[in-house]
Design a protein around this motif. Structure first.
Motif, PDB file in Angstrom:
ATOM      1  N   GLU A 512      -5.704 -52.262  49.025  1.00 57.62           N
ATOM      2  CA  GLU A 512      -6.141 -52.222  47.633  1.00 57.62           C
ATOM      3  C   GLU A 512      -6.116 -50.791  47.134  1.00 57.62           C
ATOM      4  N   ALA A 513      -5.584 -50.601  45.933  1.00 57.91           N
ATOM      5  CA  ALA A 513      -5.367 -49.255  45.393  1.00 57.91           C
ATOM      6  C   ALA A 513      -6.663 -48.513  45.119  1.00 57.91           C
ATOM      7  N   GLU A 514      -7.741 -49.234  44.797  1.00 62.08           N
ATOM      8  CA  GLU A 514      -8.983 -48.562  44.387  1.00 62.08           C
ATOM      9  C   GLU A 514      -9.525 -47.629  45.474  1.00 62.08           C
ATOM     10  N   PHE A 515      -9.293 -47.955  46.718  1.00 62.06           N
ATOM     11  CA  PHE A 515      -9.815 -47.124  47.801  1.00 62.06           C
ATOM     12  C   PHE A 515      -9.033 -45.809  47.918  1.00 62.06           C
ATOM     13  N   TYR A 516      -7.721 -45.875  47.699  1.00 60.19           N
ATOM     14  CA  TYR A 516      -6.932 -44.640  47.685  1.00 60.19           C
ATOM     15  C   TYR A 516      -7.302 -43.784  46.489  1.00 60.19           C
ATOM     16  N   GLU A 517      -7.570 -44.425  45.363  1.00 58.84           N
ATOM     17  CA  GLU A 517      -7.971 -43.680  44.166  1.00 58.84           C
ATOM     18  C   GLU A 517      -9.327 -43.016  44.373  1.00 58.84           C
ATOM     19  N   ARG A 518     -10.217 -43.704  45.108  1.00 62.01           N
ATOM     20  CA  ARG A 518     -11.517 -43.106  45.434  1.00 62.01           C
ATOM     21  C   ARG A 518     -11.321 -41.896  46.356  1.00 62.01           C
ATOM     22  N   ALA A 519     -10.411 -42.005  47.299  1.00 60.56           N
ATOM     23  CA  ALA A 519     -10.107 -40.868  48.191  1.00 60.56           C
ATOM     24  C   ALA A 519      -9.607 -39.682  47.390  1.00 60.56           C
ATOM     25  N   TRP A 520      -8.766 -39.964  46.394  1.00 51.71           N
ATOM     26  CA  TRP A 520      -8.217 -38.911  45.527  1.00 51.71           C
ATOM     27  C   TRP A 520      -9.340 -38.190  44.774  1.00 51.71           C
ATOM     28  N   GLU A 521     -10.330 -38.938  44.317  1.00 47.61           N
ATOM     29  CA  GLU A 521     -11.455 -38.342  43.600  1.00 47.61           C
ATOM     30  C   GLU A 521     -12.335 -37.532  44.546  1.00 47.61           C
ATOM     31  N   SER A 523     -11.513 -35.993  47.182  1.00 44.37           N
ATOM     32  CA  SER A 523     -10.826 -34.764  47.603  1.00 44.37           C
ATOM     33  C   SER A 523     -10.604 -33.789  46.454  1.00 44.37           C
ATOM     34  N   ASN A 524     -11.152 -34.120  45.275  1.00 41.24           N
ATOM     35  CA  ASN A 524     -10.931 -33.276  44.085  1.00 41.24           C
ATOM     36  C   ASN A 524      -9.434 -33.134  43.774  1.00 41.24           C
ATOM     37  N   HIS A 525      -8.730 -34.250  43.931  1.00 39.67           N
ATOM     38  CA  HIS A 525      -7.295 -34.324  43.601  1.00 39.67           C
ATOM     39  C   HIS A 525      -6.465 -33.371  44.467  1.00 39.67           C
ATOM     40  N   ARG A 526      -6.818 -33.288  45.761  1.00 32.57           N
ATOM     41  CA  ARG A 526      -6.118 -32.362  46.653  1.00 32.57           C
ATOM     42  C   ARG A 526      -5.468 -33.067  47.846  1.00 32.57           C
ATOM     43  N   ASN A 527      -5.927 -34.281  48.170  1.00 37.04           N
ATOM     44  CA  ASN A 527      -5.489 -34.920  49.401  1.00 37.04           C
ATOM     45  C   ASN A 527      -4.146 -35.617  49.220  1.00 37.04           C
ATOM     46  N   ALA A 528      -3.156 -35.190  49.973  1.00 33.26           N
ATOM     47  CA  ALA A 528      -1.808 -35.753  49.849  1.00 33.26           C
ATOM     48  C   ALA A 528      -1.715 -37.129  50.487  1.00 33.26           C
ATOM     49  N   ARG A 529      -2.522 -37.384  51.505  1.00 32.61           N
ATOM     50  CA  ARG A 529      -2.452 -38.637  52.246  1.00 32.61           C
ATOM     51  C   ARG A 529      -2.731 -39.833  51.338  1.00 32.61           C
ATOM     52  N   CYS A 530      -3.739 -39.707  50.449  1.00 34.32           N
ATOM     53  CA  CYS A 530      -4.083 -40.845  49.604  1.00 34.32           C
ATOM     54  C   CYS A 530      -2.977 -41.145  48.606  1.00 34.32           C
ATOM     55  N   GLN A 531      -2.299 -40.120  48.086  1.00 36.63           N
ATOM     56  CA  GLN A 531      -1.192 -40.360  47.158  1.00 36.63           C
ATOM     57  C   GLN A 531      -0.001 -40.976  47.881  1.00 36.63           C
ATOM     58  N   ARG A 532       0.250 -40.510  49.089  1.00 34.35           N
ATOM     59  CA  ARG A 532       1.344 -41.072  49.880  1.00 34.35           C
ATOM     60  C   ARG A 532       1.076 -42.552  50.188  1.00 34.35           C
ATOM     61  N   SER A 533      -0.163 -42.849  50.578  1.00 35.38           N
ATOM     62  CA  SER A 533      -0.527 -44.232  50.895  1.00 35.38           C
ATOM     63  C   SER A 533      -0.474 -45.110  49.655  1.00 35.38           C
ATOM     64  N   LEU A 534      -0.906 -44.569  48.524  1.00 29.58           N
ATOM     65  CA  LEU A 534      -0.866 -45.320  47.273  1.00 29.58           C
ATOM     66  C   LEU A 534       0.577 -45.644  46.897  1.00 29.58           C
ATOM     67  N   GLY A 535       1.470 -44.689  47.140  1.00 30.53           N
ATOM     68  CA  GLY A 535       2.886 -44.922  46.862  1.00 30.53           C
ATOM     69  C   GLY A 535       3.450 -46.047  47.713  1.00 30.53           C
ATOM     70  N   PHE A 536       3.111 -46.051  49.006  1.00 27.51           N
ATOM     71  CA  PHE A 536       3.592 -47.119  49.886  1.00 27.51           C
ATOM     72  C   PHE A 536       2.987 -48.469  49.502  1.00 27.51           C
ATOM     73  N   LEU A 537       1.743 -48.435  49.044  1.00 23.37           N
ATOM     74  CA  LEU A 537       1.113 -49.674  48.612  1.00 23.37           C
ATOM     75  C   LEU A 537       1.874 -50.291  47.443  1.00 23.37           C
TER      76      LEU A 537
END
Length: 789
Positions: A512-521, A523-537
């Motif tokens: 579910e995308a909401e959890f990756y979006e929460r990770a992004w928040e 990390s103060n919009h710094r974590n690359a892993r959550c964006q990469r995972s969101l892309g694969f999702l």
């Protein structure tokens, strides 16, 4: 002169042939008044007694007792306090000699903290908690300062406060050590150790590492008198650091420099030999050819090597197989690899690691890497080099059924060796950065991977739980069908502490995308892993076309248009009816020279939008076909002329009001000796000029006037060049010339009406245009007269 001390800290006494002269300089420094404390610290450092250095901080007066006490208050200004303490310690009232001694003291203490941290978490032997009781009290405070992008460091790290103190002294206070040329080297080593506490790349640490590498590469490494063995060692380290951050070009450059500086030549070749016990015919076996052109002063022969007492090294577990030999048996002993010095072995190992990390997986990859690694295992001399050589061999052998058992036993032996009391830490840390020695938990993770490959999921799960490697734990739960247990584990960890990684893991489980979006928040919009995972999702969730298209946009912005081409192909597979994706695909095809694909794409766009036209793209294609350009394969684009003529025929039948299209179409019939082609070109130019003149109030725009004048000029030039002696064609030529003359007269008449005699600059432009066109009119009249005569 501080250089002897600086070189000694970097391990030069173990590297150079004339170490006796450096030792004499150190002895001289210790005899100078006021240097006794520093000399003691240096000697303790060389002997590997880092704990003694750290425990002596208060007694040496480096950190005053009140400052040391305030650190334990967990004050939010702890870093500021210690920086101020350093500033006071390096008082501007000191003379140059005293200042240099105190700077060296800071360097020794900072490096000692880093080395003790590496001992506790990388190489062993382990350090008892009570040996650094005061330091342990700082771990909680240090954990807060060691966080990066809202991500905490690895939870089981020991003595985290040591790397924090080394950060303060070697990085935060680096500008106060500017007179010590080797200080940036220690700063880089701290930065890499800090990076190893995280699973993902930390951009700030990467930028700081690269900046300090530049300082060293452009500074001390350029000095003529800088010891070449030490230079080689540092260059190998830099190649590892660059490769870790995916800068493969620079990594390769540094490694080649290291090889050249010590005169080492490496290549892979085939030698006849036997691999199995029952093999009768010798076959070519891949091996390394190593030629040493320098550093022969300390080299010993194979016979001498066999007689010396072997150092305390990790056990090389023998291969107990009934078919495959423990080591390839070569027939010709003359080509055997000489006894390499440790620094040479480090270069060879670096070449093997380069192949491992930079080469796509293929059947020969295993043989290439083992060729380098096995050359080091022939004459082992250094603990860390032997450890990494055996670890890489284990990693390679874990993929093959005949060697996987040896691989697991070898890794277990290596992990046990870290906890052994011998050899001493001073020997273990000599080349720890030079061979890219991993933290102990990474070595244990490799053991877990082998257990997983063997199907021992439960054993791997127990190991990962012990290591608190939650991503690997979740993979094991998935493998044994306990997804609910994995989710509950992550949710329980999130109740303890929110981290971007944990939110990403929950997203992996729930999809579910909401959890990756929460990770992004978080990390103060710094974590690359959550964006990469969101892309694969998105790719898996049916939004494939959009995701691929977005990826192609990123590639286009980074000027990787070949990759953009491939990603857009994937996007079109997902959504064949999206004209915007087709249009982006068209632009990329044109940019990379895929002209045939571009022509087909325009047809597809016209299928989707009947009156679709892009005049710029059509003109680029026409120019490519008529001006001798080559396509993406290096072949002449002129071969696509029939396809392009067919395309223009379709475009002009659907869209008749685009003068630029008619003009580009005409280019396809230029430079031809065929009368039919010339007639076609003239006809198309007439349509281009006629269409352009139908534009309302074109005479009010200087730019439109220039464009129409260029069309008229092209038409008149082609008409004038259309020479014929046949009677049937003479009348046609006169008609063409007369038509062109009439068009030009009409254009000139309209342009002249725009000359206002007010705006001199514009009037001058219009008069020049009229003059050129009138010259063409005169030429056309002369040609008509000539035909009549």
């Amino acid at each position: 002169n501080s250089r002897p001390i600086e070189y000694a800290l970097l391990g030069l006494l173990d590297l150079v042939d004339d170490s006796h002269s450096y030792q004499q300089e150190l002895d001289q420094i210790s005899q100078d008044e006021g240097n006794q404390v520093l000399d003691t610290l240096v000697q303790q450092f060389i002997q590997g007694d880092y704990v003694a250095i750290i425990n002596s901080l208060q007694s040496t007066g480096f950190l005053m007792k009140d400052i040391w006490h305030q650190l334990f208050l967990e004050d939010t200004s702890a870093e500021e306090l210690i920086v101020n303490a350093v500033s006071s310690f390096l008082s501007p009232n000191l003379n140059q000699h005293q200042l240099k001694l105190r700077q060296l003291t800071i360097l020794v203490v900072g490096a000692a903290c880093l080395q003790a941290f590496m001992q506790a978490n990388w190489t062993g032997p382990s350090i008892p908690s009570d040996a650094l009781a005061d330091v342990v009290k700082l771990n909680t405070l240090a954990e807060k300062y060691l966080r990066c992008d809202a991500e905490p460091p690895y939870p089981l790290v020991k003595f985290g406060s040591l790397v924090w103190i080394s950060r303060l002294l070697l990085y935060t206070c680096r500008h106060q050590l500017s007179s010590l040329k080797t200080a940036p080297i220690w700063c880089i080593r701290y930065l890499y150790a800090h990076q190893q506490l995280f699973h993902d790349v930390i951009p700030d640490l990467m930028d700081a590492t690269f900046a300090n590498i530049d300082i060293v590469a452009q500074g001390i490494l350029q000095e003529v008198n800088f010891p070449r063995q030490l230079s080689c060692q540092i260059l190998i380290e830099f190649s590892h650091f660059k490769r870790y951050y995916y800068d493969y070009v620079e990594a390769k450059k540094f490694l080649r420099q290291a090889q050249n500086i010590i005169g080492l030549k490496l290549e892979l070749l085939g030698r006849l030999g036997k691999r199995t016990r029952f093999q009768e015919k010798e076959l070519a076996q891949l091996t390394a050819s190593i030629k040493c052109e320098s550093l022969d002063g300390n080299r010993i022969s194979m016979e001498e090597f066999s007689k010396i007492k072997p150092p305390i090294l990790p056990k090389d577990v023998a291969l107990d197989d009934d078919t495959v030999l423990n080591r390839i048996k070569f027939s010709n002993s003359e080509d055997e690899i000489p006894v390499l010095l440790p620094i040479e072995q480090a270069v060879v190992l670096g070449a093997g690691i380069e192949v491992l990390q930079m080469t796509p997986d293929h059947e020969l990859l295993k043989e290439e890497i083992l060729a380098y690694v096995n050359s080091n295992l022939l004459h082992p001399q250094d603990w860390s080099i032997q450890m990494i050589s055996l670890m890489i061999r284990s990693k390679i052998e874990s993929k093959h059924h005949r060697t996987v058992e040896r691989s697991m036993m070898q890794l277990q032996a290596l992990v046990e060796n870290i906890n052994a009391t011998l050899p001493p830490v001073s020997q273990r840390l000599k080349y720890v950065n030079t061979v890219k020695f991993p933290p102990i938990w990474i070595m244990q993770r490799e053991l877990g991977k082998i257990l997983t490959d063997l199907g021992a999921i439960k054993s791997a799960l127990d190991l990962y739980l012990q290591l608190q490697m939650w991503e690997e734990v979740i993979m094991c739960y998935h493998a044994i069908g306990q997804r609910d247990k994995a989710e509950q584990l992550v949710r329980d960890r999130l109740k303890i502490q929110e981290t971007p990684t944990l939110w990403c893991l929950l997203g992996d489980i729930r999809q579910e995308a909401e959890f990756y979006e929460r990770a992004w928040e978080v990390s103060n919009h710094r974590n690359a892993r959550c964006q990469r995972s969101l892309g694969f999702l998105h790719l898996r969730a049916g939004k494939n076309a959009e995701a691929w298209s977005n990826l192609s946009t990123a590639y286009i912005k980074s000027k990787q248009k070949e990759r953009a081409y491939r990603t857009l192909q994937e996007a079109l597979k997902c959504n064949y009816e999206n004209w915007k994706i087709w249009e982006n695909f068209l632009f990329v095809c044109v940019d990379i020279g895929q002209f045939e694909e571009a022509i087909s794409t325009v047809h597809r766009l016209m299928d989707l939008k009947e009156k679709y036209v892009d005049t710029e793209v059509l003109d680029i294609l026409a120019n490519a076909v008529t001006t001798g350009k080559t396509d993406w394969q290096g072949e002449l684009a002129s071969k696509y002329k029939p396809l392009l003529i067919k395309l223009f025929g379709r475009v002009t039948s659907a869209v008749t009001n685009k003068a630029a299209v008619w003009r580009s179409y005409a280019k396809l019939y230029a430079q031809s000796d065929s009368t039919e082609d010339t007639d076609k070109q003239i006809s198309l130019l007439q349509k281009a000029l006629r269409t352009a003149c139908q534009s309302p109030q074109w005479e009010n725009s200087v730019e439109d006037i220039k464009l129409i004048a260029s069309y008229a000029t092209s038409l008149s030039e082609v008409a004038l060049g259309n020479k014929t002696d046949k009677a049937d064609n003479v009348a046609q030529s006169i008609q063409i010339l007369s038509s062109a003359r009439l068009s030009l007269k009409s254009i000139v008449s309209k342009i002249k009406r725009q000359i206002s005699f007010v705006n001199t600059a514009i009037d001058n432009q219009l008069e020049a245009i009229c003059m050129d066109l009138e010259e063409k009119i005169t030429s056309l009249s002369d040609a008509i007269t000539a035909h009549h005569s």
